[in-house]
Structure formats: structure tokens, C-alpha cells
Design a protein around this motif. Structure first.
Motif, mmCIF file in Angstrom:
data_model
loop_
_atom_site.group_PDB
_atom_site.id
_atom_site.type_symbol
_atom_site.label_atom_id
_atom_site.label_comp_id
_atom_site.label_asym_id
_atom_site.label_seq_id
_atom_site.Cartn_x
_atom_site.Cartn_y
_atom_site.Cartn_z
ATOM 1 N N UNK A 156 -46.082 15.927 -15.336
ATOM 2 C CA UNK A 156 -47.202 16.614 -15.997
ATOM 3 C C UNK A 156 -48.516 15.892 -15.718
ATOM 4 N N UNK A 157 -48.462 14.559 -15.734
ATOM 5 C CA UNK A 157 -49.683 13.786 -15.466
ATOM 6 C C UNK A 157 -50.167 14.045 -14.044
ATOM 7 N N UNK A 158 -49.245 14.056 -13.087
ATOM 8 C CA UNK A 158 -49.624 14.311 -11.688
ATOM 9 C C UNK A 158 -50.285 15.686 -11.547
ATOM 10 N N UNK A 159 -49.721 16.684 -12.184
ATOM 11 C CA UNK A 159 -50.294 18.038 -12.102
ATOM 12 C C UNK A 159 -51.688 18.077 -12.737
ATOM 13 N N UNK A 160 -51.835 17.433 -13.890
ATOM 14 C CA UNK A 160 -53.134 17.422 -14.564
ATOM 15 C C UNK A 160 -54.170 16.635 -13.757
ATOM 16 N N UNK A 161 -53.730 15.550 -13.145
ATOM 17 C CA UNK A 161 -54.634 14.740 -12.328
ATOM 18 C C UNK A 161 -55.087 15.531 -11.107
ATOM 19 N N UNK A 162 -54.161 16.231 -10.470
ATOM 20 C CA UNK A 162 -54.538 17.061 -9.315
ATOM 21 C C UNK A 162 -55.544 18.140 -9.720
ATOM 22 N N UNK A 163 -55.290 18.764 -10.859
ATOM 23 C CA UNK A 163 -56.192 19.815 -11.348
ATOM 24 C C UNK A 163 -57.579 19.245 -11.635
#
Length: 186
Positions: A156-163
């Protein structure tokens, strides 16, 4: 002999220095009014200059914040890339370090963006979520090891960071080639 100015006869008995005094009194009053008007004009001009200086300071501060943010965005992208590599290499200590780095730099970027472009609430929320999820991922990794746990904890952190990175890059593209409008202050 007392001086009585009310009678025509008294005017003839004034000495030369008394005539000068009366003349200065008559001239002095308009000069005093003129001096007050000049003082008021100078105060008005000083006030206008002070407002212009304050506006110039505000624009300069905004431009400095914008420039700082433009420098930070590539750093954030680099941190996100290194975080992905640390996860791929299954290194919990490196992953935690880059999660912490993300939180630190993204927090600074969020503060700068909130002052530079407060209308970008959507991007501010994305950054805030990425910081929160990076903190949660870091906390979940504190005492755990293993690639499955590492990947799950950080997904989830990776997805939020990419966004957040994508949103910041859009902002960078919109703002990298323009100086803040001079018309804002006009």
C-alpha cells in the motif's frame, strides 16, 4: 500705553517689529498647513513603498518555496526508486531507511506545496496518505523479516508513494518553466 488692536487708531502706534510679528503670523499659518500637507504626502508615499516592499517579499518567498519544491521532487523520485530496489533485494533495514527518508522529505514537500500552491488539495492528500502508509509499513517491518512480509507490508505504501510521485511530477511540469505571475500581486 496699552495696545488696542481693535481700534484703527491702535494700528498706527505699532512699532516696526510688531508689524513684522503680525506679518509672520499671517504667513506662518499657511506655511504650517503646507508643512502638514507635505508630511501627510510623505507618509502616504512611505506607506505605499512599504506595501510594495511587503508584496515583493511575499512573491520572493513564494518563488523560493517553489524552487525548493522543484529540487525536492527528483529527490523524492529517487527515494521511491531506491525503496523499490530495497524491497526487491529483500532488505528490511534498507527498506525501513528509505521509508523513513520518504516520510521526511515528503513531509517537507507537503509543507512547501501547501504554502506554494494551496489549491492542490488532491496532491496534498496523496502526499499525506503516502507518508501515513510509509509510517505504517515501517512499523510493521520493525520486528519482522522475510520477502513475503516485506512485500505485503509495503504494498500500500509503494502504491501511495507512486501516486504521490506522479502527482508531484505533474506539478513540476506545470510549474518548472514559469516564474510566479507578477500579476498575482498587482
Amino acid at each position: 500705553m496699552p495696545l488696542y488692536l481693535a481700534s484703527d487708531h491702535a494700528w498706527h502706534h505699532l512699532e516696526w517689529f510688531e508689524w513684522i510679528g503680525l506679518g509672520l503670523g499671517v504667513v506662518g499659518f499657511p506655511l504650517t498647513l503646507w508643512g502638514l500637507w507635505l508630511t501627510w504626502q510623505q507618509a502616504t508615499e512611505a506607506n505605499t513603498a512599504a506595501r510594495a516592499a511587503q508584496e515583493a517579499i511575499r512573491r520572493t518567498q513564494g518563488q523560493l518555496r517553489s524552487n525548493q519544491l522543484m529540487v525536492m521532487i527528483p529527490q523524492l523520485r529517487w527515494i521511491a526508486s531506491e525503496l523499490d530496489a530495497a524491497i526487491d533485494f529483500e532488505s528490511v533495514p534498507l527498506t525501513r531507511r528509505f521509508l523513513e527518508n520518504w516520510r521526511s522529505y515528503a513531509g517537507q514537500a507537503q509543507g512547501l506545496l501547501s504554502k506554494t500552491d494551496p489549491d492542490r488539495g488532491d496532491l496534498l492528500i496523496q502526499i499525506s496518505e503516502s507518508i501515513s502508509l510509509a509510517a505504517s509499513a515501517d512499523a510493521s517491518l520493525f520486528s519482522k523479516t522475510g520477502s513475503v512480509i516485506l512485500t505485503k507490508s509495503c504494498a500500500k505504501a509503494r502504491a501511495a508513494i507512486r501516486e504521490a510521485c506522479d502527482g508531484l511530477h505533474v506539478w513540476l511540469g506545470e510549474n518548472s518553466t514559469q516564474v510566479q505571475d507578477e500579476a498575482e500581486g498587482s
